[in-house]
Design an enzyme around this catalytic site. Structure first.
Site, PDB file in Angstrom:
ATOM      1  N   SER A  63       2.764   1.466   4.097  1.00 17.29           N
ATOM      2  CA  SER A  63       3.858   0.702   4.713  1.00 17.29           C
ATOM      3  C   SER A  63       4.497  -0.305   3.761  1.00 17.29           C
ATOM      4  O   SER A  63       5.619  -0.753   3.994  1.00 17.29           O
ATOM      5  CB  SER A  63       3.363  -0.023   5.963  1.00 17.29           C
ATOM      6  N   LYS A  88       2.373  -7.388   5.683  1.00 15.29           N
ATOM      7  CA  LYS A  88       3.783  -7.006   5.722  1.00 15.29           C
ATOM      8  C   LYS A  88       4.592  -8.104   5.021  1.00 15.29           C
ATOM      9  O   LYS A  88       4.062  -9.140   4.619  1.00 15.29           O
ATOM     10  CB  LYS A  88       4.292  -6.869   7.171  1.00 15.29           C
TER      11      LYS A  88
END
Length: 548
Positions: free
Chosen positions: A162, A258
């Site tokens: 990701s 993230k």
């Protein structure tokens, strides 16, 4: 304040138990029985009497570290009174206050004459003493590592793509827990180094049945100290997954990493797969590359290993058709997309963008009656998807938001889970803490955390806002990078195993394309550690020779 008050209560309860179970033993050692009830000082006396460093007493009540040290100190005390058998040690560790009380209130317990024992030790007893010394060294190595892990920095591995190109699958990071103020541990009684569970038992019924690595009943409220900074836009941040329903403890929920793309008060939006904050296109940093997903049609099969060696990524789909092959790629930059399009086998290539106004909603059953909120777009009542999303304003502490049937899906987790209120819908009305409500005041800041590889990222577009209380810290540097360390379930091709030496000991949060390497610091630490150990051994050897 509630944290330290609750912590003090736990310390006092443990101190009372310690006093009740050992006061006679303290009296036999020549001290007032009341000293057995005094926090820290009771263990200070034990260390003094057993000839161990007295400063270790400060470790006795620390979260997670404390229970280990208490067990060690209890063993020292029992050994002082001749309880050295294996069964004595096991009972002292497993049932400390109960077993120590049986020793405390027995009539025949007496202090061991340590000096006499030293003079008449058998070879077997000398070997046992050496074994105790070795186990003690191992114990304190574990304690030292636990202190670093709990109070300073935590290792973190990247299992998914990701955050590709910034962080690669198989990167192992150290996370600075003080980046945004230190979040004090909320489950002080836990097994060191384990996050949430001891093991995955593979039970398909309910992951909540997996054995926990912590005692959920012993808990402390959320508190953060020395918070001089908050997450800023473009920071790479480690946080606990907000919608982890397996663990009630915030600091025991699964860790995610993230990029913080929007902070409290910002407006986040995706337009045709492009990110906008406050109406402006995102700022792309030097270590970051904009990536998109593509469908590629070829006349013959692509050389997947060669593609991986060249670009470092794999197709997530390979389907043979009547005319050739169909591939699905994620995480292609404009440059790599152009190069793949130029391959001789490629017939057609187009970027995939979800249609505007098409809601991304997934279900947990075939009848489509139970929505899977972990996979559906957030909130589930909006016609949004991962490419066309928002505009969405990120809640800020002090915001007063309207609460009604339309807004409730956006704020229900904030109200009930993140800010710990009771929430109920009854007769078309909404009740917060038992009172009918049409508005709510936000109690903490929230953030939007999104992966750099946005077409392959389960992020805030799916699980919603990340509360400030879930923030762990910033990754500092990559200490190890292993290609092939994690299986890629999205591809039939498994990347070959190798060490990525060029990524090791490089900073992760600078935003620069060419990151600074800190390998020389690691080398210096290793040299100092082993050099110190060598000189200590040399000194002890010389001292022993001089005494002889």
């Amino acid at each position: 304040m509630n944290y330290f008050l609750t912590y003090t209560v736990y310390v006092l309860v443990l101190s009372i138990l310690m006093g009740i179970s050992t006061w006679k033993l303290f009296k036999k050692m020549g001290y007032s029985p009341l000293f057995a009830f005094i926090p820290f000082y009771n263990y200070f006396i034990i260390l003094k009497e057993t000839k161990h460093p007295k400063w270790w007493a400060i470790l006795s009540y620390l979260p997670i570290v404390g229970p280990i040290m208490m067990s060690v100190f209890h063993l020292y005390l029992m050994k002082k009174f001749g309880k050295t058998l294996f069964k004595d040690q096991i009972l002292t560790v497993i049932l400390p206050f109960i077993y120590m009380a049986t020793v405390n209130y027995s009539k025949d317990v007496e202090l061991e004459d340590e000096n006499a024992n030293e003079l008449f030790l058998t070879d077997e007893e000398k070997n046992a003493k050496k074994k105790d010394t070795f186990l003690g060294s191992i114990t304190f190595a574990v304690v030292f590592a636990t202190i670093i892990h709990v109070f300073v920095t935590q290792p973190f591995g990247i299992p998914t793509g990701s955050m590709e190109r910034t962080l690669l699958v198989g990167d192992f990071l150290f996370v600075n827990k003080w980046s945004y103020g230190y979040r004090l541990p909320m489950r002080p009684l836990a097994i060191p180094f384990l996050q949430g569970t001891i093991m995955d038992t593979g039970q398909k019924g309910n992951p909540k049945d997996d054995p926990k690595s912590y005692v959920d009943g012993v808990k402390l409220p959320y508190t953060r100290i020395l918070q001089f900074n908050k997450p800023q836009k473009n920071d790479v941040v480690v946080f606990n997954y907000p919608q982890d329903s397996v663990h009630t403890a915030i600091d025991r929920k699964d860790p995610y990493v993230k990029r913080c793309v929007a902070t409290a008060g910002d407006t986040f939006e995706m337009r045709a797969g492009r990110l906008f904050v406050n109406g402006k296109p995102e700022t792309v940093l030097g270590d970051q590359e904009v990536q998109h997903r593509y469908t590629v049609t070829t006349g013959s099969q692509l050389d997947i290993p060669a593609l991986y060696n060249t670009y470092g990524f794999l197709p997530v789909q390979e389907v043979q058709t009547n005319n050739g092959y169909l591939y699905g790629f994620q995480g292609l930059t404009d440059k790599t997309a152009k190069e793949i399009k130029a391959l001789p086998q490629v017939i057609d290539m187009k970027e995939e963008v979800s249609p505007k106004g098409e809601a991304a909603v997934y279900y947990r059953d075939e009848a489509k009656t139970k929505i899977d909120t972990t996979q559906s777009i957030f909130p589930i009542n909006k016609p949004w998807n991962q490419d066309w999303y928002g505009p969405l304003r990120i809640p800020k502490k002090g915001d007063v938001v309207a609460i009604n049937a339309e807004t409730l899906p956006m704020y229900q987790w904030v109200i009930s889970e993140y800010e710990h209120n009771s929430l109920e819908k009854k007769d078309g009305k909404i009740f917060i803490n038992g009172k009918e409500a049409n508005q709510y005041t936000i109690q903490q800041d929230y953030y939007m955390m999104v992966g750099d590889n946005r077409d392959a990222s389960l992020d805030a577009r799916f699980f919603g806002f990340v509360p400030e209380e879930n923030i762990v810290g910033k990754p500092m540097f990559t200490w190890m990078s292993l290609q092939g360390a994690f299986a890629d379930n999205s591809s039939t091709y498994q990347a070959p195993f190798k060490i990525r030496w060029e990524r090791m000991f490089k900073a992760t949060n600078t935003g620069e394309a060419n990151k600074t390497s800190y390998w020389w610091i690691a080398a210096m630490i290793l040299i100092l550690f082993f050099g110190w150990e060598y000189f200590v051994k040399l000194f002890r050897k010389k001292k022993t020779e001089d005494e002889l």
